[in-house]
Scaffold this motif. Structure first.
Motif, PDB file in Angstrom:
ATOM      1  N   HIS A  26      -2.862  22.378  18.170  1.00  0.00           N
ATOM      2  CA  HIS A  26      -3.617  21.151  17.891  1.00  0.00           C
ATOM      3  C   HIS A  26      -3.329  20.066  18.918  1.00  0.00           C
ATOM      4  CE1 HIS A  26      -5.299  17.788  15.649  1.00  0.00           C
ATOM      5  NE2 HIS A  26      -4.110  17.232  15.519  1.00  0.00           N
ATOM      6  N   VAL A  27      -2.057  19.841  19.226  1.00  0.00           N
ATOM      7  CA  VAL A  27      -1.729  18.745  20.135  1.00  0.00           C
ATOM      8  C   VAL A  27      -1.977  19.117  21.598  1.00  0.00           C
ATOM      9  CG1 VAL A  27      -0.136  17.646  18.524  1.00  0.00           C
ATOM     10  CG2 VAL A  27       0.759  19.308  20.157  1.00  0.00           C
ATOM     11  N   ASP A  37      -4.282  21.328  22.656  1.00  0.00           N
ATOM     12  CA  ASP A  37      -5.745  21.283  22.801  1.00  0.00           C
ATOM     13  C   ASP A  37      -6.261  19.850  22.745  1.00  0.00           C
ATOM     14  OD1 ASP A  37      -5.681  24.031  22.907  1.00  0.00           O
ATOM     15  OD2 ASP A  37      -6.385  24.337  20.851  1.00  0.00           O
ATOM     16  N   GLY A  38      -5.502  18.951  22.104  1.00  0.00           N
ATOM     17  CA  GLY A  38      -5.881  17.543  22.029  1.00  0.00           C
ATOM     18  C   GLY A  38      -5.595  16.757  23.295  1.00  0.00           C
ATOM     19  N   ARG A  61      -5.991  13.492  20.546  1.00  0.00           N
ATOM     20  CA  ARG A  61      -7.060  13.150  21.484  1.00  0.00           C
ATOM     21  C   ARG A  61      -7.236  11.651  21.598  1.00  0.00           C
ATOM     22  NH1 ARG A  61      -8.717  15.713  25.490  1.00  0.00           N
ATOM     23  NH2 ARG A  61      -8.970  17.607  24.228  1.00  0.00           N
TER      24      ARG A  61
END
Length: 292
Positions: free
Chosen positions: A32-33, A35-36, A215
């Motif tokens: 998650h982070v 890819d963010g 993001r």
């Protein structure tokens, strides 16, 4: 961009309902982070509840984090405490494959003098194969590492490459920026003051809320580093309430509530910490909706 410029994330440690480490949740979080768009990860700092983890749990988390990250972004390991020789031994025994640096908190509880803090980090510097970040967080350690001590360490030891400073003192930040070596990194340790710290010359932040909103937060930090404060300021202001709520009942209870809300991992923490209250969780949900 320098490998430690931008947004680092102080990763939470996801737990199952029985308190065991939730490795699928940790995988979700890392993906998650990364890819963010964050620039690097910090494993097992304060936000990772390292104080409640056993030695074998730490080793497995560090290894798993390096495996899942798979060299996508730089990794930093949090290894600190108030027993200098024990920390040095832990650093020597650390399986550093996949990691670029150590983040080590200034000794807590013992309240050493500035000379004691200096000699503590001198010893660690002499016993680590990796680069070393200082970490000054007086609210947790009950002692402040002064700007003079910080810059003395920065000038004396080439492998001490930066400081995560959560003192909240802009007088101290000013002194560090004025007196540090050119390549020594001042890094924000408090999400809400990241924008003004970068305006002073800080290299970025090691963030808590970027666990949940990588993001939005990392885009804001990159705009600041590019000197585009006109676009960064609205983003900064929009995140103030969410950030306040994430710390309202202690860290990482708030950000874990946000991570549960978005389906990354549960909100379970280990005692003596408690999960966010129902009222706070509802407020965090509302703030997340406002952030989109």
């Amino acid at each position: 961009m320098n490998r430690f410029h931008g947004t680092g994330v102080a990763l939470v440690t996801p737990f199952n309902a029985d308190g065991s480490v939730d490795y699928p949740g940790l995988r979700n979080l890392i993906d998650h982070v990364v890819d963010g768009g964050v620039e690097y990860l910090v494993s097992l700092g304060t936000t990772g509840e390292a104080a409640t983890l056993k030695k074998d749990e730490k080793k497995k988390i560090w290894s798993f984090t390096a495996e899942v990250n798979n060299n996508r972004v730089p990794l930093v390991a949090g290894i600190g405490g108030n027993d200098t020789h024990a920390i040095a031994n832990e650093i020597r025994e650390f399986e550093s494959s996949g990691y670029s640096a150590i983040l080590s908190v200034s000794p807590y509880y013992s309240k050493p003098t500035q000379e004691g803090i200096y000699r503590h980090y001198q010893h660690l510097s002499e016993h680590t194969p990796l680069d070393l970040f200082l970490y000054n967080v007086p609210g947790r350690t009950s002692s402040n590492m002064s700007a003079e001590t910080t810059c003395r360490l920065a000038h004396d030891f080439k492998n001490i490459i930066g400081i995560k400073d959560a003192s909240g003192s802009f007088d101290q930040f000013n002194q560090i920026m004025r007196d540090k070596p050119a390549d020594f990194l001042l890094i924000s340790g408090d999400d809400p003051v990241t924008l003004p710290m970068i305006a002073l010359g800080a290299a970025g932040v090691i963030s808590v809320i970027a666990n949940a909103v990588p993001r939005q937060f990392s885009d804001m930090v990159r705009a600041c580093l590019a000197g585009d404060f006109k676009s960064a300021q609205p983003a900064h202001l929009s995140q103030i309430e969410f950030t306040r709520l994430c710390f309202a009942e202690g860290n990482p209870a708030g950000v874990k509530s946000a991570l549960q809300r978005i389906g990354i991992c549960s909100d379970t923490v280990r005692l003596p910490l408690l999960s966010a209250s129902a009222g706070l969780a509802a407020a965090i949900d509302s703030a997340l909706n406002d952030l989109g």
